[in-house]
Design a protein around this motif. Structure first.
Motif, PDB file in Angstrom:
ATOM      1  N   VAL A 191       0.639  -1.217   0.365  1.00 20.84           N
ATOM      2  CA  VAL A 191      -0.335   0.171   0.291  1.00 20.84           C
ATOM      3  C   VAL A 191       0.804   1.369   0.050  1.00 20.84           C
ATOM      4  CG1 VAL A 191      -1.892   1.487   1.471  1.00 20.84           C
ATOM      5  CG2 VAL A 191      -2.174  -1.137   0.476  1.00 20.84           C
ATOM      6  N   LYS A 192       1.336   1.328   0.972  1.00 22.46           N
ATOM      7  CA  LYS A 192       3.092   2.738   0.562  1.00 22.46           C
ATOM      8  C   LYS A 192       3.765   2.683  -0.694  1.00 22.46           C
ATOM      9  CE  LYS A 192       3.791   1.941   5.761  1.00 22.46           C
ATOM     10  NZ  LYS A 192       4.928   1.941   6.579  1.00 22.46           N
ATOM     11  N   SER A 193       3.230   1.272  -1.438  1.00 19.89           N
ATOM     12  CA  SER A 193       4.478   1.635  -2.842  1.00 19.89           C
ATOM     13  C   SER A 193       3.257   1.585  -3.867  1.00 19.89           C
ATOM     14  CB  SER A 193       4.446   0.313  -2.980  1.00 19.89           C
ATOM     15  OG  SER A 193       5.327  -0.072  -2.177  1.00 19.89           O
ATOM     16  N   GLY A 194       2.494   2.734  -3.588  1.00 18.89           N
ATOM     17  CA  GLY A 194       1.345   2.915  -4.612  1.00 18.89           C
ATOM     18  C   GLY A 194       0.159   1.728  -5.256  1.00 18.89           C
ATOM     19  N   ILE A 195       0.333   0.597  -4.493  1.00 15.54           N
ATOM     20  CA  ILE A 195      -0.167  -0.096  -5.193  1.00 15.54           C
ATOM     21  C   ILE A 195      -1.583  -0.500  -5.114  1.00 15.54           C
ATOM     22  CG2 ILE A 195      -1.307  -1.863  -3.095  1.00 15.54           C
ATOM     23  CD1 ILE A 195       0.992  -3.521  -6.222  1.00 15.54           C
ATOM     24  N   VAL A 231       0.015 -10.445  14.509  1.00 21.68           N
ATOM     25  CA  VAL A 231       0.394  -9.109  13.982  1.00 21.68           C
ATOM     26  C   VAL A 231      -0.977  -8.518  14.902  1.00 21.68           C
ATOM     27  CG1 VAL A 231       0.261  -6.548  12.891  1.00 21.68           C
ATOM     28  CG2 VAL A 231       1.430  -8.444  11.906  1.00 21.68           C
ATOM     29  N   PRO A 232      -0.847  -7.819  16.377  1.00 21.24           N
ATOM     30  CA  PRO A 232      -2.036  -7.813  17.064  1.00 21.24           C
ATOM     31  C   PRO A 232      -3.021  -6.532  16.088  1.00 21.24           C
ATOM     32  CG  PRO A 232       0.114  -6.653  18.136  1.00 21.24           C
ATOM     33  CD  PRO A 232       0.834  -7.732  16.774  1.00 21.24           C
ATOM     34  N   PHE A 233      -2.334  -5.395  15.680  1.00 16.95           N
ATOM     35  CA  PHE A 233      -2.981  -5.407  15.111  1.00 16.95           C
ATOM     36  C   PHE A 233      -3.172  -4.001  13.803  1.00 16.95           C
ATOM     37  CE2 PHE A 233      -3.031  -3.923  19.933  1.00 16.95           C
ATOM     38  CZ  PHE A 233      -4.304  -3.942  20.183  1.00 16.95           C
ATOM     39  N   GLY A 234      -3.477  -4.473  13.013  1.00 17.98           N
ATOM     40  CA  GLY A 234      -3.615  -4.620  11.596  1.00 17.98           C
ATOM     41  C   GLY A 234      -4.307  -2.926  10.819  1.00 17.98           C
ATOM     42  N   HIS A 235      -3.731  -3.358   9.728  1.00 17.62           N
ATOM     43  CA  HIS A 235      -4.360  -1.544   9.470  1.00 17.62           C
ATOM     44  C   HIS A 235      -5.453  -1.429   8.537  1.00 17.62           C
ATOM     45  CE1 HIS A 235      -0.006   0.810   9.752  1.00 17.62           C
ATOM     46  NE2 HIS A 235      -0.404   0.767  10.550  1.00 17.62           N
ATOM     47  N   ALA A 236      -6.250  -2.528   8.591  1.00 16.36           N
ATOM     48  CA  ALA A 236      -7.141  -3.170   7.305  1.00 16.36           C
ATOM     49  C   ALA A 236      -8.357  -1.775   7.362  1.00 16.36           C
ATOM     50  CB  ALA A 236      -8.468  -3.934   7.707  1.00 16.36           C
ATOM     51  N   HIS A 237      -8.637  -0.619   8.411  1.00 10.06           N
ATOM     52  CA  HIS A 237      -9.562   0.254   8.419  1.00 10.06           C
ATOM     53  C   HIS A 237      -9.199   1.505   7.768  1.00 10.06           C
ATOM     54  CE1 HIS A 237     -13.366   3.007  10.107  1.00 10.06           C
ATOM     55  NE2 HIS A 237     -12.162   3.551   9.900  1.00 10.06           N
ATOM     56  N   GLU A 238      -7.658   1.455   7.926  1.00 13.56           N
ATOM     57  CA  GLU A 238      -6.997   2.682   7.190  1.00 13.56           C
ATOM     58  C   GLU A 238      -6.704   2.439   5.722  1.00 13.56           C
ATOM     59  OE1 GLU A 238      -6.035   1.483   9.657  1.00 13.56           O
ATOM     60  OE2 GLU A 238      -5.335   2.556  11.239  1.00 13.56           O
ATOM     61  N   HIS A 239      -6.515   0.817   5.485  1.00 15.23           N
ATOM     62  CA  HIS A 239      -6.851   0.460   3.437  1.00 15.23           C
ATOM     63  C   HIS A 239      -8.088   0.632   3.547  1.00 15.23           C
ATOM     64  CE1 HIS A 239      -2.929  -1.791   4.665  1.00 15.23           C
ATOM     65  NE2 HIS A 239      -3.117  -0.449   4.496  1.00 15.23           N
ATOM     66  N   ALA A 240      -8.815   0.142   4.081  1.00 20.86           N
ATOM     67  CA  ALA A 240     -10.626   0.536   3.441  1.00 20.86           C
ATOM     68  C   ALA A 240     -10.975   2.350   3.584  1.00 20.86           C
ATOM     69  CB  ALA A 240     -11.637  -0.245   3.916  1.00 20.86           C
ATOM     70  N   VAL A 244     -11.808   3.958  -0.152  1.00 17.18           N
ATOM     71  CA  VAL A 244     -12.509   4.373  -0.885  1.00 17.18           C
ATOM     72  C   VAL A 244     -12.417   6.353  -0.710  1.00 17.18           C
ATOM     73  CG1 VAL A 244     -14.817   5.372  -0.548  1.00 17.18           C
ATOM     74  CG2 VAL A 244     -14.070   2.945   0.262  1.00 17.18           C
ATOM     75  N   MET A 245     -11.350   6.913  -0.380  1.00 20.75           N
ATOM     76  CA  MET A 245     -11.788   8.062   0.177  1.00 20.75           C
ATOM     77  C   MET A 245     -10.291   9.154  -1.023  1.00 20.75           C
ATOM     78  SD  MET A 245     -11.879   8.759   4.124  1.00 20.75           S
ATOM     79  CE  MET A 245     -11.924  10.526   4.287  1.00 20.75           C
ATOM     80  N   GLU A 246      -9.319   8.136  -1.608  1.00 22.22           N
ATOM     81  CA  GLU A 246      -7.618   8.537  -2.159  1.00 22.22           C
ATOM     82  C   GLU A 246      -8.239   7.887  -3.120  1.00 22.22           C
ATOM     83  OE1 GLU A 246      -4.032   7.397  -0.004  1.00 22.22           O
ATOM     84  OE2 GLU A 246      -5.396   8.509   1.950  1.00 22.22           O
ATOM     85  N   ASN A 247      -9.239   6.626  -3.636  1.00 18.94           N
ATOM     86  CA  ASN A 247      -9.144   6.297  -5.071  1.00 18.94           C
ATOM     87  C   ASN A 247     -10.167   5.588  -5.625  1.00 18.94           C
ATOM     88  OD1 ASN A 247      -6.155   4.807  -5.285  1.00 18.94           O
ATOM     89  ND2 ASN A 247      -6.432   4.259  -3.147  1.00 18.94           N
ATOM     90  N   ASN A 248     -11.302   6.118  -5.436  1.00 17.23           N
ATOM     91  CA  ASN A 248     -12.727   6.184  -5.711  1.00 17.23           C
ATOM     92  C   ASN A 248     -13.585   5.083  -6.029  1.00 17.23           C
ATOM     93  OD1 ASN A 248     -14.898   8.075  -6.816  1.00 17.23           O
ATOM     94  ND2 ASN A 248     -14.481   7.776  -8.563  1.00 17.23           N
ATOM     95  N   GLY A 249     -12.693   3.931  -5.089  1.00 22.55           N
ATOM     96  CA  GLY A 249     -13.123   2.094  -4.912  1.00 22.55           C
ATOM     97  C   GLY A 249     -14.569   2.134  -5.401  1.00 22.55           C
TER      98      GLY A 249
END
Length: 467
Positions: A191-195, A231-240, A244-249
């Protein structure tokens, strides 16, 4: 439960001993070795259960075919023999597809750096690069830990430079799916790499290609998973949110869906992804505003016989019903009647019953008028029928109890009709059979006006914490 592990070499040695010392036939020797290790509690899931093949003229020099192919591939890579490398990549891909044990053995013998090197060498030759991509896709299936930073960068670079090439896009996205499933760090790094814009862009660029759309949608969905137990905490919510907000998903998915109204497999994936992205109130409303609700209701009506489509649509409806305004919109479009119809038509399918009860449960929450519509449409009876049909399915029992509770918590007049349907007995049976149903069963029984025994776990009295 099997927990002990052995190496492939150990298994192969025992098979060979069975042949030479006990004069067994090859198949018999393999079966005997399997029985011997399994009786000792050894996990053989990553072991190739076959006799290695001769590597040359010497009958005693045996190794598994996938390792022979890997060795040939390694030599062609070392010599930059591109014409030979293509054939070896194809053979390697086919052998990886024979099962996880083959891929596991290849990875143990350092197949990943060999295939990665082949991929780098092939960058100027699209046909050869496709063979390298297929090999990497086959190797990483079920082995996401293989990917490392160089591979991540090469994957993003390859997709970015081949956005117009459908087959490169398809296989590249398949690799993303393989390396991100159950691997949080790969998800975050990619995600950080722009996928993400590459995935949504692929759906726009190749919006008529069912395979690309399905793979891209699946990869987007995986980015919202929280399935890595390390991993105790992931970035699932941030990725969603980013999708939606940055890629018009949401718009991309809903617009893409309009081109596949006759493809149940693609529509199932699209609905499943919409459900994963409905993580905020405004996202649920945006789905409605973009026509997603009307699309899903029409899809449910048109594809009522397709169980997978029905399950995914119900899951999506359940997700967007987290917004109170959307609840009313779903009811006003006739969604409750279709949910009940789907449950009744597929009463033998526990997943549809679970999702149907869960969707109705959300629609009834804090909405007395919706409760009335659900009752009149037979929702309570459908939930109780689901409980009867699936007494051993805890998720069905739990969601049905929650639905009953929501129907009567603000509409006590419904208690008697629901009790007359046999609700009390079914809820008590669920409570007795499933520990996870205890709290929701008690809540349903309490709001139905039934006698419930509540047990105080702690009163804060009798003694002190001080020693």
């Amino acid at each position: 439960m099997a927990s002990r592990q052995i190496t492939q070499e150990t298994f192969d040695t025992v098979v060979q001993e069975n042949i030479t010392e006990f004069e067994m036939e090859p198949d018999e020797a393999v079966n005997e070795a399997v029985q011997q290790f399994e009786s000792q509690g050894v996990d053989l899931s990553n072991i190739i259960k076959a006799l290695p093949k001769p590597a040359g003229s010497d009958e005693n020099d045996r190794t598994h075919e996938i390792l022979q192919t890997l060795d040939s591939l390694r030599k062609s890579v070392d010599l930059s023999a591109l014409s030979e490398m293509g054939d070896h990549l194809l053979h390697f891909s086919e052998q990886c597809k024979q099962g996880m044990a083959y891929r596991f053995l290849a990875a143990q013998k350092f197949a990943y750096p060999v295939v990665l090197s082949a991929w780098k060498l092939a960058l100027g030759d699209q046909d050869l690069m496709m063979k390298a991509l297929y090999a990497m896709s086959s190797l990483t299936d079920g082995q996401p830990d293989l990917l490392e930073p160089v591979g991540q960068q090469l994957l993003v670079k390859t997709l970015g430079e081949n956005v117009s090439h459908a087959e490169v896009t398809l296989v590249g996205i398949r690799i993303i799916r393989h390396v991100c499933l159950k691997h949080e760090q790969n998800r975050q790094d990619l995600v950080k790499s722009g996928i993400l814009p590459l995935l949504t862009g692929a759906m726009v660029k190749h919006g008529s290609d069912a395979e690309v759309v399905r793979e891209a949608c699946s990869a987007l969905k995986i980015m919202t998973f929280d399935d890595d137990i390390r991993v105790p905490f992931g970035h699932a919510h941030e990725h969603a949110k980013m999708i939606v907000m940055e890629n018009n998903g949401l718009k991309v998915i809903i617009e893409t869906a309009k081109g596949f109204m006759n493809s149940s497999s693609v529509l199932s994936e699209l609905c499943s992804t919409l459900a994963r992205l409905s993580v905020r109130n405004e996202f649920c409303q945006e789905i409605v505003d973009l026509g997603g609700l009307n699309f899903m209701v029409a899809l449910l009506a048109d594809c009522i016989d397709h169980q997978e489509v029905v399950k995914q649509v119900l899951s999506a409806v359940r997700a967007i019903a987290g917004n109170d305004d959307v609840k009313d919109a779903i009811v006003n479009t006739g969604g409750t009647d279709l949910i009940v119809l789907a449950m009744n038509q597929h009463i033998s399918n526990p997943q549809i019953c679970e999702q149907g009860c869960a969707a109705l449960c959300m629609l009834a929450l804090r909405k007395p008028e919706n409760c009335k519509v659900i009752m009149e449409g037979g929702g309570a009876l459908a939930a109780l029928q689901a409980m009867k049909a699936h007494p051993k399915e805890v998720t069905v029992q739990k969601q049905a109890c929650m639905l009953i509770r929501n129907l009567v918590s603000r509409m006590r007049d419904f208690s008697q009709p629901i009790l007359e349907m046999g609700a009390e007995t079914l809820i008590l049976e669920a409570q007795a059979a499933h520990r996870d149903c205890d709290d929701v069963a008690k809540a349903a029984l309490r709001d139905l006006g039934c006698k419930v025994e509540f047990r105080e776990l702690w009163t804060g009295q009798k003694g002190s914490l001080a020693q």
